[in-house]
Design an enzyme around this catalytic site. Structure first.
Site, PDB file in Angstrom:
ATOM      1  N   CYS A 112      59.532  -9.886  10.500  1.00  0.00           N
ATOM      2  CA  CYS A 112      59.986  -8.923   9.487  1.00  0.00           C
ATOM      3  C   CYS A 112      61.132  -8.044   9.975  1.00  0.00           C
ATOM      4  O   CYS A 112      61.856  -7.457   9.173  1.00  0.00           O
ATOM      5  CB  CYS A 112      58.826  -8.039   9.040  1.00  0.00           C
ATOM      6  SG  CYS A 112      57.447  -8.985   8.413  1.00  0.00           S
ATOM      7  N   HIS A 253      61.237  -1.554   5.498  1.00  0.00           N
ATOM      8  CA  HIS A 253      60.644  -2.872   5.263  1.00  0.00           C
ATOM      9  C   HIS A 253      59.530  -2.707   4.230  1.00  0.00           C
ATOM     10  O   HIS A 253      58.724  -1.780   4.318  1.00  0.00           O
ATOM     11  CB  HIS A 253      60.099  -3.414   6.588  1.00  0.00           C
ATOM     12  CG  HIS A 253      59.287  -4.663   6.420  1.00  0.00           C
ATOM     13  ND1 HIS A 253      59.692  -5.697   5.611  1.00  0.00           N
ATOM     14  CD2 HIS A 253      58.088  -5.042   6.955  1.00  0.00           C
ATOM     15  CE1 HIS A 253      58.784  -6.661   5.658  1.00  0.00           C
ATOM     16  NE2 HIS A 253      57.801  -6.289   6.451  1.00  0.00           N
ATOM     17  N   ASN A 283      55.904  -8.565   0.234  1.00  0.00           N
ATOM     18  CA  ASN A 283      56.498  -8.573   1.575  1.00  0.00           C
ATOM     19  C   ASN A 283      57.284  -9.874   1.766  1.00  0.00           C
ATOM     20  O   ASN A 283      56.689 -10.949   1.863  1.00  0.00           O
ATOM     21  CB  ASN A 283      55.363  -8.455   2.612  1.00  0.00           C
ATOM     22  CG  ASN A 283      55.878  -8.470   4.046  1.00  0.00           C
ATOM     23  OD1 ASN A 283      57.043  -8.758   4.294  1.00  0.00           O
ATOM     24  ND2 ASN A 283      54.995  -8.177   4.983  1.00  0.00           N
TER      25      ASN A 283
END
Ligand code: COA
Length: 326
Positions: A112, A253, A283
């Site tokens: 990520c 994020h 996500n």
């Protein structure tokens, strides 16, 4: 020499998977997903779409914004953990799809945090003077690595891609002020895909054990992510002598709304100074910050001279931040 983001772009697949539809696939509820994560829906790549296809669309969008041709690029960095194949790199496949044959192309794997690791890598190359037009793309096709029988993970992830073009600049009042990248491999097994690599090569056993899918101990990751990100954003601002009150926009994020809120609270930011699109995309790992940045630019949430802070945390563990004076 300074480095500047001169264009952004993004692409999200058309297919939308809502929480209501997930209720029919696993034992979950819209209420649980919304309360625990902030996610309402996510985008899912078509059967015939792979990571390089999503990256290709995002790249064309950034090139279009920059009025550039693929030939103008001299480096392409793709951040992904869900690439087309084990080899070659997704960046090389993308280079071919774009026809960007003046560019060197390679992948970065930092989960990520990958997009910000890519930004950091690009900045270093540009500062050597050897590269002048670098594209960084964060892209994921997580739906193809998601265990659709595991309610603890399948409700979280989505597919998409975001891209930026970076160029050298002499303008100190509009540039990337700093990038910080970190890792701690001791936590690898809290978030990983164990099967299909050289540690556990693909076999009938790994297929039966569903070892090719993302495994996560969400609760443990959550606690470490909150603490790490709070320290990261404070350290990044301090290092640049920027007070949190001067920050125009935090682009975090998009993993969990509660993590985003914890970071925003630590910086004392009101909601209008925090970019959130987790409800639409879930996500999307390396694509998350890149898509959010493009949406923030295109919707006028960022103005020239604004301080913009990007941050991410992911598998590895890895974590990273970039402070930009837009
Ligand atoms: N629907 C309904 N119930 C669910 C569920 C789902 N989709 N997923 C898990 N549950 C249940 C669990 O089984 C557990 O039940 P139990 O108490 O009976 O055992 C309960 O909900 C609580 O689970 P827990 O894992 O403690 O929830 P949580 O509040 O930590 O939320 C995450 C889970 C995954 C949303 C959260 O931990 C998270 O976001 N983690 C970090 C993700 C992240 O940042 N990753 C890094 C970058 S990718």
């Amino acid at each position: 020499m300074k480095v500047k983001i001169t264009a952004t772009g993004s692409y999200s697949p058309e297919k939308i998977l809502t929480n209501a539809e997930l209720e029919k696939i696993v034992d979950t509820t819209d209420e649980w997903i919304t309360d625990r994560t902030g996610i309402k829906e996510r985008r899912i790549a078509a059967e015939n779409q792979c990571a390089s296809d999503l990256a290709h669309q995002a790249a064309l969008s950034a090139l279009n914004s920059a009025c550039m041709k693929p030939d103008d690029l001299d480096m392409i960095i793709v951040a992904t953990v869900t690439g087309d194949m084990q080899l070659p790199s997704t960046a090389c496949v993308l280079q071919s799809k774009l026809g960007a044959f003046n560019a060197v192309a390679f992948d970065v794997n930092a989960a990520c945090s990958g997009f910000i690791f890519g930004l950091s890598t690009a900045c270093s190359y540009i500062k050597t003077g050897a590269y002048k037009k670098v594209m960084v793309i964060g892209v994921e096709c997580l739906s193809k690595f998601t265990d659709w029988e595991d309610r603890t993970t399948c409700v979280l992830f989505g597919d998409g891609a975001g891209a930026v073009i970076l160029e050298p600049s002499d303008d100190e009042s509009s540039c990337i002020l700093s990038t910080d990248i970190h890792s701690d491999g001791r936590f690898a097994e809290l978030l990983y895909v164990p099967g299909g690599g050289s540690m556990m090569p693909a076999s009938p056993e790994t297929l039966k054990d569903r070892a090719h899918y993302v495994k996560m101990k969400g609760n443990e990751v959550f606690k470490i992510a909150v603490k790490t990100l709070e320290n990261l954003v404070i350290d990044t601002l301090k290092k640049n002598n920027v007070d949190p009150s001067e920050l125009s926009l935090l682009i975090p994020h998009q993993a969990n709304m509660r993590i985003i809120q914890a970071t925003a609270t630590r910086l004392n930011l009101t909601p209008d100074r925090v970019f959130v699109n987790i409800e639409k995309y879930g996500n999307t790992s390396a694509a998350s910050v890149a898509i959010a940045l493009d949406e923030a630019v295109k919707t006028g949430r960022i103005k020239k001279g604004d301080y913009v802070l990007l941050e991410a945390f992911g598998a590895g563990f890895t974590w990273a931040a970039a402070l930009i004076k837009w």
